[in-house]
Write a protein that holds these residues in place. Structure first.
Motif, PDB file in Angstrom:
ATOM      1  N   ILE A 163       0.844  -1.203   0.000  1.00 18.24           N
ATOM      2  CA  ILE A 163       0.000   0.000   0.000  1.00 18.24           C
ATOM      3  C   ILE A 163       0.877   1.251   0.000  1.00 18.24           C
ATOM      4  N   HIS A 164       1.920   1.238   0.837  1.00 12.41           N
ATOM      5  CA  HIS A 164       2.808   2.409   0.893  1.00 12.41           C
ATOM      6  C   HIS A 164       3.495   2.644  -0.450  1.00 12.41           C
ATOM      7  N   ASP A 165       3.949   1.568  -1.063  1.00 12.66           N
ATOM      8  CA  ASP A 165       4.649   1.673  -2.351  1.00 12.66           C
ATOM      9  C   ASP A 165       3.711   2.203  -3.445  1.00 12.66           C
ATOM     10  N   VAL A 166       2.492   1.691  -3.474  1.00  8.46           N
ATOM     11  CA  VAL A 166       1.527   2.090  -4.505  1.00  8.46           C
ATOM     12  C   VAL A 166       1.257   3.591  -4.449  1.00  8.46           C
ATOM     13  N   TYR A 167       1.230   4.143  -3.236  1.00  5.30           N
ATOM     14  CA  TYR A 167       0.941   5.571  -3.090  1.00  5.30           C
ATOM     15  C   TYR A 167       2.193   6.446  -3.065  1.00  5.30           C
ATOM     16  N   ASN A 168       3.356   5.807  -3.179  1.00  2.17           N
ATOM     17  CA  ASN A 168       4.597   6.586  -3.156  1.00  2.17           C
ATOM     18  C   ASN A 168       5.503   6.246  -4.341  1.00  2.17           C
ATOM     19  N   ASP A 169       6.509   5.422  -4.174  1.00  8.35           N
ATOM     20  CA  ASP A 169       7.485   5.195  -5.246  1.00  8.35           C
ATOM     21  C   ASP A 169       6.953   4.344  -6.397  1.00  8.35           C
ATOM     22  N   GLN A 170       5.991   3.494  -6.142  1.00 14.42           N
ATOM     23  CA  GLN A 170       5.370   2.623  -7.151  1.00 14.42           C
ATOM     24  C   GLN A 170       6.367   1.663  -7.807  1.00 14.42           C
ATOM     25  N   ASN A 171       7.315   1.182  -7.023  1.00 17.09           N
ATOM     26  CA  ASN A 171       8.315   0.251  -7.566  1.00 17.09           C
ATOM     27  C   ASN A 171       7.670  -1.021  -8.109  1.00 17.09           C
ATOM     28  N   ILE A 172       6.685  -1.537  -7.394  1.00 16.65           N
ATOM     29  CA  ILE A 172       6.058  -2.802  -7.803  1.00 16.65           C
ATOM     30  C   ILE A 172       5.290  -2.642  -9.118  1.00 16.65           C
ATOM     31  N   LEU A 173       4.830  -1.425  -9.386  1.00 11.90           N
ATOM     32  CA  LEU A 173       4.145  -1.160 -10.646  1.00 11.90           C
ATOM     33  C   LEU A 173       5.161  -0.933 -11.764  1.00 11.90           C
ATOM     34  N   ASN A 174       6.230  -0.216 -11.446  1.00  7.28           N
ATOM     35  CA  ASN A 174       7.289   0.022 -12.437  1.00  7.28           C
ATOM     36  C   ASN A 174       7.949  -1.281 -12.865  1.00  7.28           C
ATOM     37  N   ASP A 175       8.049  -2.232 -11.937  1.00  5.97           N
ATOM     38  CA  ASP A 175       8.640  -3.541 -12.240  1.00  5.97           C
ATOM     39  C   ASP A 175       7.610  -4.511 -12.817  1.00  5.97           C
ATOM     40  N   ASN A 176       6.377  -4.039 -12.989  1.00  4.04           N
ATOM     41  CA  ASN A 176       5.294  -4.802 -13.602  1.00  4.04           C
ATOM     42  C   ASN A 176       4.992  -6.122 -12.886  1.00  4.04           C
ATOM     43  N   VAL A 177       5.231  -6.149 -11.576  1.00  2.34           N
ATOM     44  CA  VAL A 177       4.834  -7.322 -10.783  1.00  2.34           C
ATOM     45  C   VAL A 177       3.323  -7.305 -10.588  1.00  2.34           C
ATOM     46  N   VAL A 178       2.789  -6.114 -10.363  1.00  5.17           N
ATOM     47  CA  VAL A 178       1.344  -5.882 -10.382  1.00  5.17           C
ATOM     48  C   VAL A 178       1.082  -4.877 -11.497  1.00  5.17           C
ATOM     49  N   PRO A 179       0.166  -5.170 -12.419  1.00  6.36           N
ATOM     50  CA  PRO A 179      -0.072  -4.261 -13.553  1.00  6.36           C
ATOM     51  C   PRO A 179      -0.567  -2.887 -13.089  1.00  6.36           C
ATOM     52  N   ARG A 180       0.028  -1.843 -13.650  1.00  2.00           N
ATOM     53  CA  ARG A 180      -0.316  -0.482 -13.263  1.00  2.00           C
ATOM     54  C   ARG A 180      -1.797  -0.182 -13.512  1.00  2.00           C
ATOM     55  N   ASP A 181      -2.318  -0.629 -14.661  1.00  6.66           N
ATOM     56  CA  ASP A 181      -3.713  -0.303 -14.976  1.00  6.66           C
ATOM     57  C   ASP A 181      -4.684  -0.972 -14.007  1.00  6.66           C
ATOM     58  N   LEU A 182      -4.244  -2.083 -13.414  1.00  5.57           N
ATOM     59  CA  LEU A 182      -5.082  -2.780 -12.432  1.00  5.57           C
ATOM     60  C   LEU A 182      -5.283  -1.909 -11.199  1.00  5.57           C
ATOM     61  N   ILE A 183      -4.213  -1.258 -10.770  1.00  4.26           N
ATOM     62  CA  ILE A 183      -4.300  -0.354  -9.612  1.00  4.26           C
ATOM     63  C   ILE A 183      -5.116   0.885  -9.970  1.00  4.26           C
ATOM     64  N   GLU A 184      -4.796   1.494 -11.087  1.00  2.00           N
ATOM     65  CA  GLU A 184      -5.428   2.767 -11.440  1.00  2.00           C
ATOM     66  C   GLU A 184      -6.906   2.617 -11.771  1.00  2.00           C
ATOM     67  N   SER A 185      -7.332   1.387 -12.103  1.00  3.28           N
ATOM     68  CA  SER A 185      -8.752   1.147 -12.385  1.00  3.28           C
ATOM     69  C   SER A 185      -9.502   0.613 -11.170  1.00  3.28           C
ATOM     70  N   SER A 186      -8.809   0.439 -10.046  1.00  8.22           N
ATOM     71  CA  SER A 186      -9.459  -0.061  -8.838  1.00  8.22           C
ATOM     72  C   SER A 186     -10.350   1.019  -8.230  1.00  8.22           C
ATOM     73  N   LYS A 187     -11.562   0.636  -7.865  1.00 11.95           N
ATOM     74  CA  LYS A 187     -12.488   1.588  -7.243  1.00 11.95           C
ATOM     75  C   LYS A 187     -11.953   2.100  -5.912  1.00 11.95           C
ATOM     76  N   CYS A 188     -11.062   1.324  -5.295  1.00 13.16           N
ATOM     77  CA  CYS A 188     -10.567   1.687  -3.961  1.00 13.16           C
ATOM     78  C   CYS A 188      -9.207   2.375  -3.995  1.00 13.16           C
ATOM     79  N   TYR A 189      -8.679   2.608  -5.188  1.00 13.10           N
ATOM     80  CA  TYR A 189      -7.425   3.357  -5.300  1.00 13.10           C
ATOM     81  C   TYR A 189      -7.757   4.844  -5.222  1.00 13.10           C
TER      82      TYR A 189
END
Length: 476
Positions: free
Chosen positions: A106-132
């Protein structure tokens, strides 16, 4: 005539009390002896006493979907569910690992976004989440903790091994039932409870209070419980926990933002509030930032939170890890942040936004459980084997229309525990919601709420769908 388990039939499911050959499992011996030394009528009387106690204590929840009387007591079953100390060691380790990784995520998603940049979790999946919540970008909550209170749902399948069914990191409810179920056990079976060596859960409110105080740097911080109001489904729990902790129960009318702080109206004037245990959803918190129509939130509270002048538990934005599609990625999340394999595995999950999984779900929907990404309480769900061909087709259309919003899982035969059915015991399917507190350290309460699908053959344990609860005994 004395009560007997002699005719109890586990029906080839994994039974938590009896082995397939009928032998008693470890930890249940004293319980079985006690029950079989009582008459069926005596046990029936105790069951009715427990139900009356729940009613007299006002332990209720609201069901929004029904037109008639919507306030109910949660059904209780008096046969406890037992988990050995050895089993609990692994559960505890697994839950601590999971919460630590999810907090880092959660901290990474709202800050550095390393896990999204490394494509471990797809970026569009987070950005399309109703709870993001885009408004949470760049925020570090007090002590770096986002998910202070978590209720993680566990199940056991045919092999008896625990699996995680889902994570609840927004406003997990049900802990009041855990506490009151234990109080009823103390009244009904004090001798068995003592002889069996059951770990206590009565210190939950104390631990919760200490955890909330830990979020503030001020000595003796002012902590309150924020409720949406008396019509909320879990209002009893809000008032119960506030009372147990000796804290003020407030709603939006009691709070105001002034001079850069959140303040509470009192008979002596305004008092600064340092920590808020909030029991309303993120988007209702602040009409200036989220839902402008919200009458349940406090205008300006989010800015005070951003400035670090008030702590909110759980922190806004935690719901991004509640998304049932994100759930499917949690083993990868654990590996990414901790370089460990998940101690408690997920249930196998098909992600409908991925073409191969989509095709499989379309072809096999009658064998699967399909879930909507952000629904809770047993709503927005299809249990394939129990559904009609028309319902299968209806869900196929829903998935085609919005594949990102759905996951599917195999239909798992949840483990069963004996339950009182008038004068005899029958097996009913159960899950388990342990409660985890994240403050100075991560503490898993030894037990939790065992939820029971009281309707014969049902796999849906949610209270809003006819489920009940029973006490959970974790042994030393």
């Amino acid at each position: 005539m004395n009560f007997s388990f002699a005719n109890y039939n586990s029906e080839a499911f994994f039974d938590e009390m009896f082995m397939p050959e009928g032998q008693i499992r470890s930890g249940y011996e004293h319980l079985k002896t006690k029950f079989e030394n009582l008459t069926s009528q005596d046990l029936l009387n105790r069951q009715q006493t427990a139900e009356r106690s729940m009613l007299s204590m006002g332990i209720t929840f609201n069901v929004y979907s029904e037109g008639e009387g919507t306030e109910r007591t949660m059904p209780i079953d008096i046969i406890p569910r037992v988990i050995t100390g050895l089993e609990w060691v692994e559960v505890e380790r697994g839950l601590k690992q999971r919460i630590k990784a999810l907090n880092m995520f959660i901290h990474d998603v709202y800050n550095d976004q390393n896990i999204l940049n490394d494509n471990v979790v797809p970026r569009d999946l987070i950005e399309s989440s109703k709870c993001y919540l885009e408004a949470c970008r760049g925020i570090t909550p007090p002590k770096g903790i986002w998910c202070h209170i978590t209720g993680t749902d566990l199940i056991r399948g045919d092999d008896g091994k625990f699996m995680v069914l889902e994570d609840n990191l927004r406003c997990p409810s049900g802990v009041s039932y855990m506490l009151e179920n234990r109080e009823l056990s103390k009244q009904l079976f004090p001798d068995v409870l003592a002889r069996t060596g059951v770990r206590p859960v009565s210190d939950y409110a104390t631990r919760l209070h200490h955890m909330l105080q830990h979020l503030s740097e001020r000595p003796n911080p002012n902590v309150v419980v924020l409720t949406p109001g008396i019509y909320n489904s879990a209002y009893f729990e809000h008032s119960y926990l506030a009372q147990q902790m000796g804290l003020e129960l407030v709603d939006a009318r009691d709070l105001v933002v002034a001079d850069g702080f959140v303040k509470m109206r009192t008979t002596k004037g305004f008092e600064i509030v340092d920590v808020i245990y909030r029991r309303l959803d993120d988007t209702f918190l602040d009409p200036k930032v989220f839902n402008p129509d919200s009458l349940l939130g406090v205008p300006g509270i989010f800015e005070v939170f951003k400035q670090g002048r008030v702590a909110l538990a759980n922190a806004p934005g935690t719901g991004v890890a509640d998304d049932k599609v994100i759930y499917a990625y949690v083993p990868r999340i654990i590996k990414y942040y901790l370089d460990e394999e998940a101690i408690i595995p997920n249930v196998q999950t098909y992600i409908c936004r991925e073409q191969e999984d989509f095709d499989y779900v379309m072809e096999n929907i009658e064998h699967l459980v399909v879930k909507e990404a952000n629904e809770a309480g047993g709503y927005g769900m299809l249990i394939g084997p129990k559904a009609t061909p028309e319902e299968h087709e209806e869900f196929r259309l829903k998935i085609r229309d919005n594949p990102r919003n759905y996951i599917a899982q195999p239909t798992i035969s949840l483990s069963r525990v004996p339950c009182m059915m008038q004068d005899h015991a029958e097996g009913r399917h159960v899950d388990l919601r342990p409660y985890i507190l994240y403050g100075e350290d991560i503490h898993v309460m030894p037990g939790g709420l065992t939820r029971v699908a009281l309707r014969k053959g049902s796999l849906v344990v949610n209270s809003s769908q006819g489920g009940g609860g029973k006490d959970t005994w974790v042994l030393y």
